[in-house]
Enzyme design. Structure first.
Site, PDB file in Angstrom:
ATOM      1  CB  CYS A 331     -15.719  32.524 -16.198  1.00 52.09           C
ATOM      2  SG  CYS A 331     -15.931  30.961 -14.839  1.00 52.09           S
ATOM      3  CG  HIS A 428     -11.372  32.607 -12.451  1.00 49.01           C
ATOM      4  ND1 HIS A 428     -12.829  34.380 -12.784  1.00 49.01           N
ATOM      5  CD2 HIS A 428     -12.462  31.793 -12.712  1.00 49.01           C
ATOM      6  CE1 HIS A 428     -13.988  33.927 -12.302  1.00 49.01           C
ATOM      7  NE2 HIS A 428     -13.362  32.257 -12.829  1.00 49.01           N
TER       8      HIS A 428
END
Length: 492
Positions: A331, A428
């Site tokens: 991310c 994630h």
């Protein structure tokens, strides 16, 4: 509101409210009840995306898993994600409502009561028991006005309250007595039990103090819960994970502890692997020469990239990568690894553009709209080739990639980037996949020239289920559950 309810409040942040609520969710489930967790307002950088593409706090996700139900944004209708010392992104019912300074939110939050109550009442209509978690301490008297998460919420839903104190930090009797005495008479009347949490030692030595605190407060002690060594996702604390790696494990994984680190629970599955020692570092002197460097997610990518640069960690990671050490960015960490980050819309502040670390051929442009989605994917090429992933995306902006993709989503779109020993992805939860963890361990073993043992990590989901059962067992043995049931019946 048909469901019975029990609320757990704490004498302070970190008193163990989340774990006690998680345990109660599992206990009620084991007792054959339909149970759901609820926390009206959560402040955390660890978040999760539901199957509907809505964002909620991870503590209620763990509690939902313990209850055996799908995480639902109604379980956490308000999520505050700090973006500075005095401001947060305000997420209501899973979607960004505004960016607010603390004082502005304090004046505004009472307007959210109808949405809080709608979420709670719909859960109460569908379940037998609601386990409600407070936040911080109800004795924060400067915040009593317009409270929507502690005693204010207890009054709204007419809930009995258990008050937990943390004996591990010391002064537990002062914690419990001081908290009770700072409550108003009507608030104190809701206290139906005290819980001494995180106890180590012989409980008999504690008994004189337990009797005295009952006399002083007029509230019974319903249990002394031992310090339980279970692995449950942390809400927003890295303290237990800081330090050196487990020397008994041959592979050293270093996660850079960014100032605004988020979703560090992504790496919890690695910690359970018999070959992988995971540590968190925040200084160049502690980085050393790990077998894998991970740049995690962050709420403030540009600020944390500047911190990485000023601290010397950027140069250290670049040097390791140049010498062939594997580097993974997730991310915000992935965005940092690229060539540049642009922020023409001022999503993160006044800085319009920032040079990246230059380890991946990609450029990120921030956009005001947040990407929230659950995805399934397959890694395409590289050391994790073929690994099936089931994760989620939470990020601002898009990344233009000129190199090889890290994985391909089930809708055919590409995600992430890889170049040699450097990998980046927006996903994630990528290590919730057992195949991704095993492929990573095999790759690192081969690079280090060591033989991979036959021992494999227990599948992450099975491991978590076992931890929830262990937690429930420990709390059930320590807590007077008959009294808890009686208290709930009083308020039915």
């Amino acid at each position: 509101m048909s469901a019975r309810r029990i609320m757990v409040q704490g004498t302070m942040s970190g008193a163990g409210k989340s774990l006690l609520c998680t345990a109660l969710c599992r206990i009620f489930r084991q007792d054959g009840l339909r149970v759901a967790p609820f926390k009206s307002q959560n402040m955390a950088l660890n978040s999760y995306v539901t199957r509907e593409g809505l964002e909620m706090g991870r503590a209620q996700v763990a509690q939902a898993e313990a209850a055996g139900v799908e995480p639902d944004v109604r379980m956490n209708p308000i999520l505050l994600k700090p973006s500075s010392d005095v401001g947060s992104q305000v997420i209501v019912n899973g979607q960004v409502r505004a960016q607010m300074k603390a004082a502005d939110y304090f004046a505004y939050k009472k307007q959210l009561i109808p949405e809080i109550m709608a979420a709670y009442e719909s859960l109460a209509d569908e379940n037998d028991v609601i386990v409600v978690e407070g936040a911080g301490s109800p004795a924060e008297i400067n915040l009593r006005e317009n409270d929507i998460v502690n005693m204010g919420l207890a009054e709204l839903i007419d809930a009995p309250v258990l008050l937990a104190g943390d004996i591990d930090r010391g002064g537990v009797f002062a914690q419990l007595y001081g908290t009770a005495m700072l409550l108003s008479e009507t608030e104190r009347a809701r206290l139906r039990g005290l819980v001494v949490n995180k106890f180590r030692g012989d409980v008999e030595i504690l008994r004189p103090g337990l009797r005295q605190i009952e006399d002083l407060t007029g509230v019974p002690v319903l249990g002394v819960v031992p310090y339980l060594r279970v692995e449950i996702d942390d809400e927003d604390s890295l303290a237990p994970r800081l330090g050196v790696t487990d020397a008994r494990k041959p592979l050293d994984v270093a996660v850079v502890r960014l100032p605004h680190i988020s979703n560090f629970t992504d790496f919890a599955p690695l910690e359970t692997h018999p070959l992988l020692g995971v540590r968190y570092v925040e200084r160049t002197s502690k980085l050393g020469a790990p077998d894998l460097v991970i740049l995690p997610g962050t709420k403030s990518t540009m600020d944390d990239l500047l911190w990485l640069r000023e601290s010397g960690l950027e140069t250290a990671v670049q040097r390791l990568a140049a010498n062939g050490a594997p580097v993974l960015g997730v991310c915000g960490g992935y965005q940092m690894l690229g060539e540049r980050i642009d922020d023409a819309s001022g999503v993160e502040g006044s800085l319009k553009s920032l040079r990246g670390m230059g380890l991946l051929p990609c450029v990120t442009a921030f956009e005001p709209e947040k990407t929230l989605t659950r995805v399934r994917a397959t890694v395409t090429g590289g050391p994790l080739d073929g690994a099936a992933l089931d994760g989620y995306e939470i990020h601002m902006g898009t990344t233009e990639v000129r190199g090889e993709a890290f994985c391909r989503l089930e809708n055919g779109e590409a995600d992430g980037c890889r170049q040699g020993n450097v990998l980046g992805t927006y996903l994630h939860g990528l290590f919730d996949s057992a195949s991704a963890v095993e492929k990573l361990a095999l790759w690192l073993c081969e690079r280090k020239g060591i033989e991979k043992s036959a021992a494999a990590a227990e599948p992450w989901r099975a491991y978590k289920e076992r931890q929830y059962d262990l937690l429930a067992q420990g709390v059930r043995e320590a807590l007077d559950m008959d009294a808890v049931y009686r208290v709930m019946e009083e308020f039915a």
